[in-house]
Write a protein that holds these residues in place. Structure first.
Motif, PDB file in Angstrom:
ATOM      1  N   GLU A 157      37.604  51.832  17.538  1.00 44.15           N
ATOM      2  CA  GLU A 157      38.202  53.128  17.207  1.00 44.15           C
ATOM      3  C   GLU A 157      38.823  53.143  15.818  1.00 44.15           C
ATOM      4  N   ASN A 158      38.692  52.050  15.083  1.00 40.54           N
ATOM      5  CA  ASN A 158      39.343  51.920  13.782  1.00 40.54           C
ATOM      6  C   ASN A 158      38.374  52.199  12.634  1.00 40.54           C
TER       7      ASN A 158
ATOM      8  N   GLY B  78      40.037  42.220  13.339  1.00 31.59           N
ATOM      9  CA  GLY B  78      40.468  43.031  14.458  1.00 31.59           C
ATOM     10  C   GLY B  78      41.921  42.876  14.866  1.00 31.59           C
ATOM     11  N   ARG B  79      42.452  41.654  14.790  1.00 32.45           N
ATOM     12  CA  ARG B  79      43.831  41.431  15.234  1.00 32.45           C
ATOM     13  C   ARG B  79      44.848  42.189  14.381  1.00 32.45           C
TER      14      ARG B  79
END
Length: 336
Positions: free
Chosen positions: A62-63, A141-142
């Motif tokens: 979603e980013n 991602g983190r």
């Protein structure tokens, strides 16, 4: 006598003129062949011509990450993704700041005080980063949730690999590192060496009928991973056949039990020990938990085919030139 003195004077003047011309020519050649940092002019021109560099925007889940344009080669570099740090390290690129809390042991030099500690993998220290005034920040991602704030400090580039399209995304990252830091040949050579290693394991798995199951062990519980997952490279790239082809793809894996492992009955069981990855100095009970009577009924246990993968490489620093090569070596052990 006067003529002799005049001739001597003229000859001396000619020698001075010739010496001056020679000095100018040498200076021109030096200026032409080198610069103040002792690099040949051709190399200087090549580096200069590489910029400005535009890094396309991307999406992950979603980013959304915006396009970044670099006007010159970054000097002060912050890296949150250990896989990309691994690649930069392999290419000989210097970085300035990393999250030091969980650095894999093979990258332990980055825990030294010469590097700025920029927080943890999920909680960046924005104040420390801002005070560094970095030229670029690399994330995966983190750190996606912190992207907006990080990008307000410096150009921020997402370098997480796409598990559903691993080889292409990994190659893009390696090439990007080479292009940004003037290491394009080194990057191409290193990736070619990795591809050769992949071909080696594909030749082994193509001739084997053994089916494998991948599980992540975390404080006594299990999660199963299949094709397209964070550990899916085993099936998708190396060609290892899957014991269960219906495992749902998710970041944290599908909930699994020891009974599930028994019923799936893999010929090979690959185990990623999260406990050992996040606490390398502590004692992990994963091996004792896995090798119980229930799992002991599988072909993998009966044939001595339970393999504990390097936890730091598989859990923390995937997507690096060194880590991905190590991954291939880990899986090759099951087919030798």
């Amino acid at each position: 006598m006067k003529n002799w003195k005049l001739l001597t004077l003229l000859m001396a003047m000619m020698l001075l003129v010739l010496a001056a011309c020679g000095s100018k020519d040498e200076t021109k050649e030096e200026d032409k062949g080198a610069t103040t940092d002792n690099k040949p002019a051709e190399e200087q021109n090549e580096e200069a011509s590489a910029y400005p560099i535009t890094i396309p925007g991307s999406t992950s889940g979603e980013n959304t990450f915006e396009e970044v344009t670099l006007k010159e080669q970054p000097k002060k570099v912050v890296v949150f993704d250990y896989g990309f740090l691994d690649t930069l390290d392999a290419l000989g690129v210097e970085v300035a700041g990393v999250p030091q809390q969980s650095v894999p042991s093979y990258l332990s030099k980055y825990t030294e005080t010469t590097y700025v500690n920029v927080g943890s993998l999920k909680e960046p220290d924005f104040e420390a980063i801002s005070s560094m005034n970095p030229d670029i920040i690399f994330i995966s991602g983190r750190q996606a949730a912190a992207y907006k704030e990080l990008s307000s400090i410096a150009p921020t580039v997402f370098v997480g690999v796409d598990n559903a399209n691993f080889m292409d995304s990994f190659k893009v990252n390696v090439e990007l590192a080479g292009k940004i830091f003037g290491k394009e040949k080194e990057a191409a050579d290193a990736f070619a060496a990795y591809e050769a290693k992949v071909e080696e394991i594909k030749a082994k798995t193509a001739s084997s009928e053994d089916k494998a199951l991948i599980v992540l062990a975390n404080e006594g519980s299990l999660s199963a991973y299949g094709a397209g997952s964070r550990f899916g490279v085993i099936h998708d790239v190396y060609g290892v056949k899957a014991a269960d082809e219906k495992i749902e793809v998710s970041t944290h894996g599908a909930n699994a039990s020891f009974e599930y492992v028994r019923d799936t009955n893999p010929d090979i069981l690959f185990v990623v020990d999260r406990d050992a990855a996040v606490n390398p100095e502590g004692e992990s009970g994963t091996k004792a938990a896995i090798e119980n009577e229930i799992v002991g009924a599988t072909n993998a246990a009966k044939n001595g085919k339970i393999f504990y993968l390097d936890p730091q490489v598989w859990y923390l620093s995937g997507g690096g030139l060194t880590s991905e090569t190590q991954k291939v070596s880990d899986i090759l052990k099951a087919f030798n």
